[in-house]
Design a protein around this motif. Structure first.
Motif, short mmCIF file in Angstrom:
data_model
loop_
_atom_site.label_atom_id
_atom_site.label_comp_id
_atom_site.label_asym_id
_atom_site.label_seq_id
_atom_site.Cartn_x
_atom_site.Cartn_y
_atom_site.Cartn_z
N GLU A 1 1.80 -2.46 8.26
CA GLU A 1 2.28 -1.18 8.75
C GLU A 1 1.58 -0.83 10.06
OE1 GLU A 1 2.70 1.96 5.99
OE2 GLU A 1 3.23 3.42 7.52
N ARG B 1 -5.44 -6.23 6.61
CA ARG B 1 -4.67 -5.45 7.58
C ARG B 1 -4.22 -6.37 8.71
NH1 ARG B 1 -2.45 -1.46 6.71
NH2 ARG B 1 -2.35 -0.88 8.87
N GLU C 1 2.52 -11.84 4.31
CA GLU C 1 1.93 -11.57 2.99
C GLU C 1 1.42 -12.85 2.33
OE1 GLU C 1 4.88 -9.22 0.93
OE2 GLU C 1 3.96 -7.38 1.67
N ASP C 2 2.18 -13.94 2.52
CA ASP C 2 1.71 -15.24 1.99
C ASP C 2 0.39 -15.64 2.67
OD1 ASP C 2 3.91 -15.30 0.41
OD2 ASP C 2 4.98 -16.85 1.53
N ARG D 1 -3.16 -6.24 12.69
CA ARG D 1 -3.12 -5.37 13.86
C ARG D 1 -1.99 -5.76 14.82
NH1 ARG D 1 -9.27 -4.78 16.17
NH2 ARG D 1 -10.18 -3.67 14.39
N GLN E 1 -2.64 -13.71 1.39
CA GLN E 1 -3.19 -14.20 0.12
C GLN E 1 -4.01 -15.46 0.34
OE1 GLN E 1 -0.31 -14.70 -2.93
NE2 GLN E 1 0.22 -12.54 -2.97
N PHE F 1 -6.91 -11.54 4.24
CA PHE F 1 -7.07 -10.40 5.13
C PHE F 1 -6.27 -9.23 4.58
CE2 PHE F 1 -3.84 -13.22 7.01
CZ PHE F 1 -2.76 -12.38 7.12
N VAL G 1 9.45 -12.30 8.30
CA VAL G 1 8.17 -12.17 8.99
C VAL G 1 7.14 -11.57 8.02
CG1 VAL G 1 6.93 -10.93 10.80
CG2 VAL G 1 9.16 -11.95 11.30
N LEU G 2 7.54 -10.51 7.32
CA LEU G 2 6.61 -9.85 6.40
C LEU G 2 6.21 -10.81 5.27
CD1 LEU G 2 5.04 -7.37 5.51
CD2 LEU G 2 7.06 -6.62 4.24
N GLN G 3 7.21 -11.56 4.77
CA GLN G 3 6.91 -12.51 3.69
C GLN G 3 5.87 -13.54 4.14
OE1 GLN G 3 9.26 -12.91 0.67
NE2 GLN G 3 7.40 -13.88 -0.08
N ILE G 4 6.05 -14.06 5.35
CA ILE G 4 5.10 -15.05 5.87
C ILE G 4 3.71 -14.42 6.02
CG2 ILE G 4 4.52 -16.47 7.90
CD1 ILE G 4 7.58 -16.87 8.29
N GLY H 1 4.40 0.74 4.53
CA GLY H 1 3.74 0.62 3.24
C GLY H 1 3.18 -0.76 2.96
N SER H 2 3.24 -1.65 3.94
CA SER H 2 2.70 -3.00 3.74
C SER H 2 1.41 -3.17 4.54
CB SER H 2 3.71 -4.05 4.21
OG SER H 2 3.69 -4.14 5.62
N ARG I 1 -9.78 -10.86 13.71
CA ARG I 1 -9.76 -12.29 14.00
C ARG I 1 -8.31 -12.72 14.14
NH1 ARG I 1 -9.13 -15.10 8.64
NH2 ARG I 1 -9.16 -13.44 7.12
N LEU J 1 0.84 -1.19 0.00
CA LEU J 1 0.00 0.00 0.00
C LEU J 1 0.87 1.24 0.00
CD1 LEU J 1 -2.42 -1.11 2.81
CD2 LEU J 1 -2.90 -1.11 0.38
N VAL K 1 10.65 -2.58 7.55
CA VAL K 1 10.22 -3.38 6.39
C VAL K 1 8.70 -3.42 6.22
CG1 VAL K 1 12.28 -4.85 6.52
CG2 VAL K 1 10.14 -5.68 7.50
#
Lengths: 270, 121
Positions: free
Chosen positions: B66, B33, B23-24, B35, B27, B31, B18-21, B62-63, A47, A33, B59
């Motif tokens: 964030e 976002r 983002e996977d 938190r 998909q 989801f 961590v971010l890669q996991i 912008g993901s 969740r 984003l 990292v």
């Protein structure tokens, strides 16, 4: 890569080429984003998603792939790790000269910047590929896998991977090697194994380098080995000097034995 | 590990993992976002928590993660003496067995790094 700003690719270069992305063919682009509006979250119910995934799982998958490839081709791979300035590259140059083409070998050089070390290895007569990690402090299995493809390794050969000079981070990243070899030089402190225990625990072989300088130093070699064995009682140790040649026969014999075993294991796989 | 200042550290790579996991998972599980992220980091895992937090902030900018809250659960180091089979808490890799004094100690816990779960929306 993000279509908005081009982010998502690091500064890693392998033989001067950028590291390919992890995205598989057909997989959608990683979505990032960039519009602040999108950051204002809706009021929606949250969740919990259970993951239970190892942070190094991805690296370990690449490492397993490398290890399978290397063993299928009878290649004995060593991951050389140390502080900067321990004499790794000089030791490699001397090792290449002493092996004199038997077994055939290739080198992967890891540094944050410059092609200098790969150039030194090529001048010594071995094919070498330089990985520049940019800001990265270690090699990972994916970089090594791509470098292996570019190197076109011979079957039943030796692959020497010189990691980025750093006694901390490379300990956590399996590259698919047969052994980590940690190099400690006698111009460092005897207590380095205690200060950086992870690396000495991860290694199978320790080369105590620059031993020709011992008469001029107060370094206690026995104490250094004792500390290393506190961390890793099974660690093998060779006292060596790339300059004087002391210890080189033992080191070369260990390499040759590893190569013979790797070739024999390949043959038994059929 | 931090070399003082802004130079390299492997915590940055771990944060990228961590971010890669995440983002996977986004998909696969749909989801948009994140938190909260719960990580479990072993006391003996060679990870500097402050560096990991810093890397995570950088990292995830912008993901979908964030400004997510990073919760780090530290698991205690555990060792077993190979000589006398004693199990004991191990705070550092160079510690000897408190029972017999042997350094032949196998790490049996507290050296892993896992992403446990996420709070998402």
């Amino acid at each position: 890569m993000c279509v908005t700003c081009g982010c998502g690719i690091g500064q890693t270069l392998i033989g001067g080429y950028a590291l390919r992305q992890q995205r598989k063919p057909g997989e959608p682009m990683r979505f990032r984003l960039h519009e602040k509006d999108a950051l204002v979250s809706d009021v929606s119910a949250s969740r919990i998603v259970k993951l239970e995934q190892d942070l190094l799982a991805k690296n370990n998958v690449y490492a397993d792939t490398n290890r399978r490839y290397l063993s299928a081709h009878g290649i004995f791979a060593l991951n050389l790790v140390s502080s900067p300035g321990s004499g790794k590259t000089t030791l490699l140059v001397k090792t290449i000269a002493a092996l004199n083409g038997t077994p055939p070998l290739a080198v992967i050089e890891g540094d944050q910047q410059t092609e200098n070390d790969a150039a030194r290895i090529r001048a010594a007569g071995a094919p070498a590929i330089q990985i520049n990690t940019g800001k990265g402090c270690h090699l990972d299995a994916r970089m090594v896998g791509q470098a292996v493809q570019q190197l076109n390794l011979q079957d039943d050969s030796l692959l020497l991977i010189e990691n980025v000079g750093n006694l901390v981070c490379p300990a956590s990243f399996d590259l698919g090697e047969a052994h980590k070899v940690v190099i400690l030089s006698v111009t460092e402190g005897e207590d380095k194994p205690l200060k950086y225990p992870d690396m000495f625990r991860a290694a199978d072989m320790m080369l105590l380098n620059k031993c020709d300088l011992l008469p001029h130093l107060t370094f206690d070699a026995d104490l250094a080995v004792e500390y290393a064995h506190r961390i890793n009682p099974k660690l093998q140790v060779i006292h060596i000097s790339a300059t004087s040649g002391d210890g080189m026969p033992e080191w070369l014999a260990w390499i040759r034995e590893g190569c013979r075993n790797a070739a024999a294991a390949k043959a038994s796989l059929g | 590990m931090c070399f003082g200042g802004k130079t390299a550290m492997h915590e940055m790579s771990l944060a990228e993992n961590v971010l890669q996991i995440i983002e996977d998972a986004a998909q696969q599980q749909g989801f948009a976002r994140v938190r909260t992220v719960w990580l479990e980091i072993g006391q003996l895992a060679c990870v500097e928590q402050e560096s990991l937090r810093f890397g995570f902030d950088v990292v995830t900018r912008g993901s979908i993660a964030e400004q997510a809250r990073l919760e780090i659960i530290e698991t205690a180091g555990q060792g077993r003496c190979e000589k006398c089979a004693q199990n004991f808490p191990l705070a550092a890799l160079y510690e000897a067995c408190p029972e017999c004094g042997s350094y032949d100690v196998k790490v049996t816990g507290g050296d892993g790094m896992r992403i446990k779960e996420l709070e998402v929306e």
